[in-house]
Design a protein around this motif. Structure first.
Motif, PDB file in Angstrom:
ATOM      1  N   ARG A 125       0.851  -1.186   0.000  1.00 41.22           N
ATOM      2  CA  ARG A 125       0.000   0.000   0.000  1.00 41.22           C
ATOM      3  C   ARG A 125       0.892   1.244   0.000  1.00 41.22           C
ATOM      4  NH1 ARG A 125      -2.635  -2.211   4.628  1.00 41.22           N
ATOM      5  NH2 ARG A 125      -2.086  -0.275   5.741  1.00 41.22           N
ATOM      6  N   ASP A 126       0.305   2.366  -0.424  1.00 40.37           N
ATOM      7  CA  ASP A 126       1.093   3.591  -0.513  1.00 40.37           C
ATOM      8  C   ASP A 126       1.438   4.158   0.855  1.00 40.37           C
ATOM      9  OD1 ASP A 126       1.033   3.473  -3.244  1.00 40.37           O
ATOM     10  OD2 ASP A 126      -0.739   4.775  -3.455  1.00 40.37           O
ATOM     11  N   ASP A 127       0.604   3.860   1.857  1.00 38.89           N
ATOM     12  CA  ASP A 127       0.848   4.431   3.180  1.00 38.89           C
ATOM     13  C   ASP A 127       1.755   3.558   4.040  1.00 38.89           C
ATOM     14  OD1 ASP A 127      -0.968   2.395   3.373  1.00 38.89           O
ATOM     15  OD2 ASP A 127      -2.167   3.345   4.959  1.00 38.89           O
TER      16      ASP A 127
END
Length: 462
Positions: A125-127
């Motif tokens: 995920r990007d986070d």
């Protein structure tokens, strides 16, 4: 409540200042919070790199991550993220809570993206921050953690709240300073308007000598200059009107006094109603009637209700007719009337025939009345470019140099006694000036070459 210009400008400046301060406060706060968060995240990434270096020795090519036990993993996390305890003893409960949060947030995955201590696969995920773990220059796993979007630590929160508190005080002082500066600036900028208001009130009460002190070169200074010009113009008009009324009263008083004295002499039987006395009364009535007619004509010209300039008029023809009418009177007074123009040519201007006839009749009458016999009177017409020039010059006597610019003023006479004897009231040349100006022309008085007065008139040709 009266909403003055001062209040309008002050509120507008305060509103704009408040919006700007609030906008800057919001932007600075957002930027500070974002920058602090990024700083904390980069600090954590540095610690994640340290975790990666400490956990790498637990990996083996034969057993993978089997040698790494949860207790060892937790110990590494506690060592890397340990708080400084200088000066105080951290409570056990607080320490345990902090360790639990680290265990939940920081994970270890292998090269196949499977959690080492959990039986499930990692989904990117990007986070999520990923720090590679290298063993013999090869990536054998990653230390992963969810990127923090808010400050969860007590120290970070305390630091942010302290900075926010200081920043709010700065904003409050800036707003207060803006208010004070706006008040002084608006008061300074509106000072000329206050002076203008006081001067306008004085002008309204009849004090036309009021003048405003002008400073600067801005629009308010230009407005103050215009006001001063208006005040001087009104003062001049007031003085002219008062002098005008005084002169008119004086001019009317003389024939009325003569009429009154002669009528009373007849009523008291001091004089008989003989023809010579009746002729004297009639002469005074004519002078009075001529004066009233001249005044009425000037009032019409001032109101712009006298001239019809819709026709093309041959000026030379009107001059010729006027000269013919005065030829006999000039011969009777032993004054030679000379004309210099060619009747075969016509010179037309846009004008009013009646008023032009009156113009030349007044000028010829004036020359005939004040020229001594024997004498001469020359009427000359010249055509120069797009201008028609008419010159009426007579012989002696002339007028003093200081009187030349005043000849066209109303009720001005060079010699009071002589003008009264000749029947003049000092309005003829003023009427002529009004007629010439109405026809877009110019009239100038100079000394003539024959020792008298020369009146030169210029008209624009059609």
């Amino acid at each position: 409540m009266r909403f003055t210009l001062f209040k309008k400008i002050l509120i507008s400046m305060l509103f704009i200042s408040t919006l700007m301060v609030a906008g800057m406060a919001w932007l600075i706060n957002s930027s500070f919070q974002s920058g602090l968060q990024n700083y904390l995240n980069r600090g954590e990434e540095a610690k994640f790199q340290l975790i990666s270096e400490r956990v790498a020795p637990y990996y083996s090519l034969q057993y993978g991550w089997d040698k790494l036990k949860p207790q060892s993993w937790h110990s590494i996390l506690e060592d890397v993220f340990a708080h400084s305890t200088k000066g105080f003893k951290e409570p056990v409960k607080t320490r345990a809570n902090y360790r639990d949060r680290l265990i939940k947030r920081i994970e270890l995955i292998d090269v196949n993206l499977k959690y080492v201590f959990k039986n499930r696969t990692f989904k990117a995920r990007d986070d999520i921050a990923k720090i590679p773990i290298k063993y013999q220059e090869k990536i054998v796993g990653w230390v992963i953690s969810k990127k923090r979007t808010s400050m969860s630590g007590a120290l970070e929160k305390s630091f942010y709240e302290q900075q926010l508190h200081n920043f709010l005080w700065i904003v409050l002082w800036v707003a207060l300073l803006s208010f004070v500066l706006a008040w002084f600036l608006v008061r300074h900028f509106l000072t000329p308007l206050k002076r203008l208001e006081r001067a306008a009130n004085s002008l309204q009460q009849g004090d036309y000598s009021t003048q405003i002190e002008v400073s600067g070169e801005d629009e308010l200074a230009a407005l103050s200059n215009r006001f001063n010009e208006l005040s001087r113009s009104l003062l001049h008009q007031k003085e002219t009107r008062e002098q005008w009324l005084a002169d008119i009263s004086h001019e009317l008083r003389t024939p009325i006094s003569v009429l009154k004295s002669e009528i009373e002499a007849i009523q008291d039987c001091i004089r008989q109603a003989e023809p010579k006395y009746i002729d004297s009364l009639h002469h005074q009535v004519q002078n009075l009637s001529q004066l009233v007619n001249d005044l009425y004509q000037l009032s019409l010209s001032d109101a712009g209700m006298q001239f019809d300039l819709s026709e093309q008029i041959d000026v030379q023809e009107i001059i010729a007719i006027s000269c013919t009418q005065y030829q006999l009177r000039c011969e009777e007074k032993n004054i030679k009337l000379n004309t210099f123009f060619d009747l075969e040519n016509s010179y037309c201007i846009q004008g009013d025939a009646k008023s032009l006839t009156q113009l030349f009749s007044n000028l010829l009458e004036n020359s005939l009345r004040y020229t001594d016999a024997p004498g001469q009177l020359n009427v000359q017409l010249k055509h120069q470019s797009k201008q028609l020039q008419i010159c009426i010059a007579d012989s002696a006597p002339s007028v003093p140099d200081h009187a030349l610019p005043k000849l066209f003023e109303r009720l001005f006479r060079v010699d009071e006694s002589r003008s009264r004897l000749s029947g003049g009231a000092g309005l003829g040349l003023s009427i002529c000036q009004t007629i010439v100006q109405a026809h877009q022309g110019k009239m100038v008085a100079t000394h003539s070459e024959f020792g008298g007065l020369a009146i030169t008139i210029s008209f624009p040709l059609v």
